[in-house]
Design a protein around this motif. Structure first.
Motif, PDB file in Angstrom:
ATOM      1  N   LYS A  48      74.330 161.572  51.839  1.00  0.00           N
ATOM      2  CA  LYS A  48      75.216 161.124  50.771  1.00  0.00           C
ATOM      3  C   LYS A  48      76.643 161.646  50.963  1.00  0.00           C
ATOM      4  O   LYS A  48      77.615 160.893  50.848  1.00  0.00           O
TER       5      LYS A  48
ATOM      6  N   SER B 283      78.299 159.940  53.883  1.00  0.00           N
ATOM      7  CA  SER B 283      78.541 158.526  53.577  1.00  0.00           C
ATOM      8  C   SER B 283      79.758 158.370  52.678  1.00  0.00           C
ATOM      9  O   SER B 283      80.596 157.477  52.892  1.00  0.00           O
TER      10      SER B 283
ATOM     11  N   PHE C 199      73.089 155.974  53.142  1.00  0.00           N
ATOM     12  CA  PHE C 199      73.585 156.714  51.983  1.00  0.00           C
ATOM     13  C   PHE C 199      72.512 157.628  51.402  1.00  0.00           C
ATOM     14  O   PHE C 199      72.780 158.758  50.991  1.00  0.00           O
TER      15      PHE C 199
ATOM     16  N   PHE D  44      76.206 152.250  52.973  1.00  0.00           N
ATOM     17  CA  PHE D  44      75.460 151.749  51.824  1.00  0.00           C
ATOM     18  C   PHE D  44      74.600 150.548  52.205  1.00  0.00           C
ATOM     19  O   PHE D  44      73.482 150.378  51.722  1.00  0.00           O
TER      20      PHE D  44
END
Length: 866
Positions: free
Chosen positions: A592, A595, A588, A583
């Motif tokens: 996504k 992460s 991210f 992040f």
């Protein structure tokens, strides 16, 4: 060829650094050449019976039953009527061998001596047994031989049962103690009709030693709170009562027998020992018979604030605590033999029931015996140190030694016994301080040499990495212009000076290695030091704000790692911070799912450092669940790469067989635990599966495909199968959680590489690490590699402290190896537990190597970055 040479030199340097630990911190404290000293007064006892209940905790022995009775009624009556009692305080490691050495020889054995041999006597030391006329021993083959082989002459006789009897899976381990008591009865029965044996028994200065292993074995197998452990205490108590009656009858109740009952170490609630928990270091001590004070009522508040007196209902009786090594001089004083030459124990006078003159003479003998060691140690160090460099121990110089001795002798002659004893205690304390002073005399000097060599090696590696794998502005420097022959002359001069210095001081061979190693290392550093100038010249072209940020973050991270050595929970803090990395770095938005997987993996792994290293109750259901989780993790690996992975038939067959193998290994601990609980022993099939799994885990991964994904998966499944067999509870969940995080790390590092603009990313399933590497595709080092190296170090330490470490091996709990063996074998069991600690290391190291390949960085360039 140059790379191989570099690796060999690095290996040699690190081996030297490792071995230096033993020379600096774990050298033997023993010295030789002392003269034996015995108390000149007539001893109160002709013989002594020493009973050691291996693994007996003080609280288990002293605490009364709910109905107010004792589980050791005979010894309780001795405490209350005719003996002196207290707590014997042991030292770490609380193991059987060092505990018995402290009891019988009076000194605390160093780590290196323990490592040289468990049953042998690897270093020459004196003991009470060696000083006796005769010593007869009965008990374990792991303890008795080292005192027989360490004795001069042939007067220590041992009677041991077969080593196979020490089985943690036996139906009744108390039979080991029954065997000892039965053998002692047979021995005294045979002595009645054996004239020569009877004549030997009737002589003075004899010792009878009974080593009782049943309590320790039952404690390991069933835990100290179990009925088996507690009933074994009652069996020992009954056996001691019968033993005393038999001995007194044989010697005609002549009142010349002294008895000492104690233990070598205690045991934790979860059945382990080795560390410093009070349940391990507090052991009972009861002495009675000839020369020992009868039970004395406490005349005032006792100097013990641990609360045990009230719990044990013994606050009305005087308690006399000792250090474990103090028991050796006590036994020597009772039977009138010379104090063990290597003893550092202090005679506990409150146990002696004799004249003040006898006590003063005994303390004087004790002081002279310890002082002899100090004088030998001081002479040795003085002879091997240049006069202008020698700094004597100022609190006990030769003049002060004479003053102490003369004053103590005069006080005894003037019958000022209390003053003489107080002065002797002071002399002993000073001599022990001096022994420690001279024993660690060279520690600072050797430490500086090793640090100098380590810094030199680290500096050289960094310079080589910068020279080979970093784009720097090359410019001539002042240091580069220094003629190489001048550096050679300087190095040779330093070598000659150091060698002559060590020769004059008659230093050991290892000292030459530690002191001379820095010379070639720093010579190499100076030859390459011009690279530092190139680095400074290249600094303006670097992103300074990013460099500064990395410097601050890495400095903070290193401090956090240092703190984790003292507080494991700091790793939880570190993992929580690492979970935010995608992040904070902007990954991210580009990956996504990965992460989120990284964040979840870090948080799950963060729970393990909060769990206890030892002390977990066995929970085989968690082991089974860990096996299921490992299968699920492997399936997720395969599913996540399914669109890109094409497995050959042989790879698929091996993968399925390994999955089935993990499933079997997840069930074996449950089956073994159930069998042991029912006292049916270790099933042979389980043992065969366990050992074959251990052996195959070294071979099976080598048979897998050379593609990166398949090889990693094979390694993980092989190691997990072994780890499950070595697990007893929640620690079995650690490898699958760690492996999942490592897999995510590999993938997310590839995303980070793409974010930096490095093209040519390859999928793990398509990378064949056996293929020839295209040098043109390898990149130079970047600042981000510093972060990767830090992650590697962080995960290595997490792997070490996550569920266990060397301390957990020290706190010996054989339950972890019950799938492999149940018969006591310290080195084999220790080796298996060490392998359990190493398995998470291997997972992390394989991951890091994979990252180097996946991010197109030669592994030659990254080792030093960490």
């Amino acid at each position: 060829m140059r790379m191989i040479t570099f690796l060999l030199v690095g290996l040699i340097v690190h081996v030297v650094f490792f071995l230096s630990i033993f020379d600096i911190y774990f050298t033997s404290p023993l010295v030789h050449g002392m003269t034996p000293h015995a108390t000149p007064q007539a001893p109160p006892s002709s013989r002594l019976v020493l009973v050691v209940a291996d693994g007996l905790r003080a609280d288990s022995f002293f605490t009364l039953l709910p109905n107010g009775s004792s589980r050791a009624p005979y010894l309780r009556s001795v405490i209350e009527e005719k003996g002196t009692w207290g707590v014997s305080h042991t030292r770490v490691p609380t193991e059987s061998r060092p505990g018995h050495v402290a009891l019988i020889a009076g000194f605390y054995e160093d780590v290196s001596a323990v490592a040289k041999g468990w049953k042998e006597n690897p270093v020459e030391f004196d003991s009470v047994f060696n000083e006796t006329r005769h010593t007869w021993c009965w008990g374990s083959p792991d303890i008795l031989p080292m005192f027989a082989k360490g004795a001069s002459g042939d007067h220590v006789y041992t009677h041991t049962y077969p080593a196979e009897e020490e089985d943690f899976a036996s139906t009744d381990a108390s039979r080991l103690d029954t065997w000892v008591f039965t053998q002692v009865k047979s021995f005294f029965q045979s002595a009645k009709s054996n004239a020569s044996l009877r004549a030997n028994l009737l002589q003075d200065e004899n010792v009878f030693f009974l080593h009782l292993l049943g309590i320790d074995t039952n404690g390991h197998a069933h835990r100290p709170m179990s009925q088996e452990y507690l009933d074994n205490i009652g069996l020992v108590d009954t056996g001691v009562a019968e033993l005393v009656s038999m001995v007194e009858d044989f010697f005609g109740h002549d009142g010349r027998t002294a008895y000492v009952f104690t233990s070598d170490h205690g045991m934790t609630n979860w059945g382990s020992h080795g560390a410093g928990h009070p349940s391990e270091t507090l052991t009972p001590l009861v002495a009675w018979g000839a020369g020992v004070h009868n039970a004395r009522r406490a005349t005032g508040p006792q100097p013990y604030s641990d609360g045990f007196l009230q719990d044990w209902k013994l606050e009305h009786l005087q308690r006399v605590d000792v250090n474990q090594a103090d028991i050796a001089p006590l036994m020597a004083s009772l039977i009138g033999v010379p104090f063990p030459l290597n003893s550092v124990g202090i005679l506990p006078l409150l146990y002696l029931n004799n004249s003040e003159h006898f006590k003063a003479e005994s303390m004087y003998t004790n002081a002279i015996q310890v002082l002899e060691q100090y004088k030998i140690k001081m002479t040795q160090k003085k002879e091997t140190t240049m006069p202008f460099l020698f700094t004597p121990f100022e609190h006990l110089t030769e003049s002060k030694q004479s003053q102490f001795i003369n004053t103590a002798r005069i006080l005894i002659q003037l019958e000022k016994y209390e003053d003489a004893m107080a002065l002797c205690r002071t002399l002993i304390a000073r001599a022990l301080e001096g022994l420690a002073y001279y024993h660690t005399y060279d520690r600072f000097f050797l430490g500086c040499s090793v640090v100098l060599g380590f810094v030199g090696w680290t500096s050289y590696v960094v310079l080589v990495i910068l020279k080979t794998h970093a784009n720097l502005n090359r410019n001539p420097s002042v240091l580069q212009q220094i003629p190489s022959h001048a550096l050679v002359r300087l190095s040779l001069s330093l070598t000659v000076v150091i060698t002559v210095f060590l020769l004059i001081q008659r230093s050991p061979v290892t000292y030459y290695v530690y002191c001379l190693l820095p010379v070639p290392l720093w010579y190499s550093v100076l030859k390459e030091s011009g690279i530092l100038t190139d680095l400074f010249r290249s600094a303006p072209s670097l992103p300074l704000w990013k460099c500064f940020g990395y410097f601050v973050l890495v400095s903070f991270g290193i401090e956090l790692l240092v703190a984790s050595f003292f507080h494991r929970a700091m790793l939880t803090v570190g993992l929580a911070v690492l979970s935010l990395w995608p992040f904070l770095s902007g990954l991210f938005g580009k990956a996504k799912f990965r992460s989120l997987s990284w964040c979840l993996g870090c948080l799950c792994l963060a729970a393990f450092p909060l769990m206890p290293v030892v002390g977990r109750e066995p929970n085989v259901h968690l082991v089974t669940f860990a096996g299921v989780l490992s299968l699920f993790t492997s399936a997720c690996y395969l599913w996540s790469s399914r669109p890109r992975t094409t497995m050959h038939l042989s790879d698929r067959q091996q993968f399925v067989s390994q999955l089935l193998h993990v499933a079997v290994c997840a069930y074996v601990p449950s089956l073994t635990h159930s069998s042991l609980q029912q006292k049916q022993g270790l099933p042979l099939l389980n043992q065969v599966i366990s050992w074959s799994t251990l052996a195959s885990s070294m071979i099976v991964p080598l048979l897998s495909s050379t593609r990166l994904f398949q090889r990693l998966l094979s390694i993980f499944l092989s190691l997990t199968a072994t780890y499950l067999l070595l697990s007893t509870g929640s620690e079995a969940l650690f490898p699958p959680v760690l492996a999942w995080l490592m897999f995510v790390w590999i993938n997310i590092e590839q995303e980070a590489m793409l974010a930096q603009g490095v093209s040519g990313r390859q999928e793990l399933s398509t990378i064949d690490f056996s293929a020839n590497i295209d040098i043109a595709k390898l990149r130079q080092l970047k600042l981000d590699d510093i972060r990767r190296s830090y992650f590697f170090v962080f995960f290595i330490i997490t792997a070490f402290f996550g569920t266990g470490n060397i301390a957990s091996i020290n706190s010996f709990d054989p339950a972890s190896v019950y799938c492999f063996l149940t018969v006591f074998n310290p080195f084999l069991m220790g080796g298996l537990m060490m392998w359990k600690v190493v398995i998470p290391f291997i997972i992390v190291m394989c991951t890091f190597e994979t990252i180097q390949v996946a991010t197109q960085l030669s592994s030659r360039r990254t080792t030093a970055a960490g």
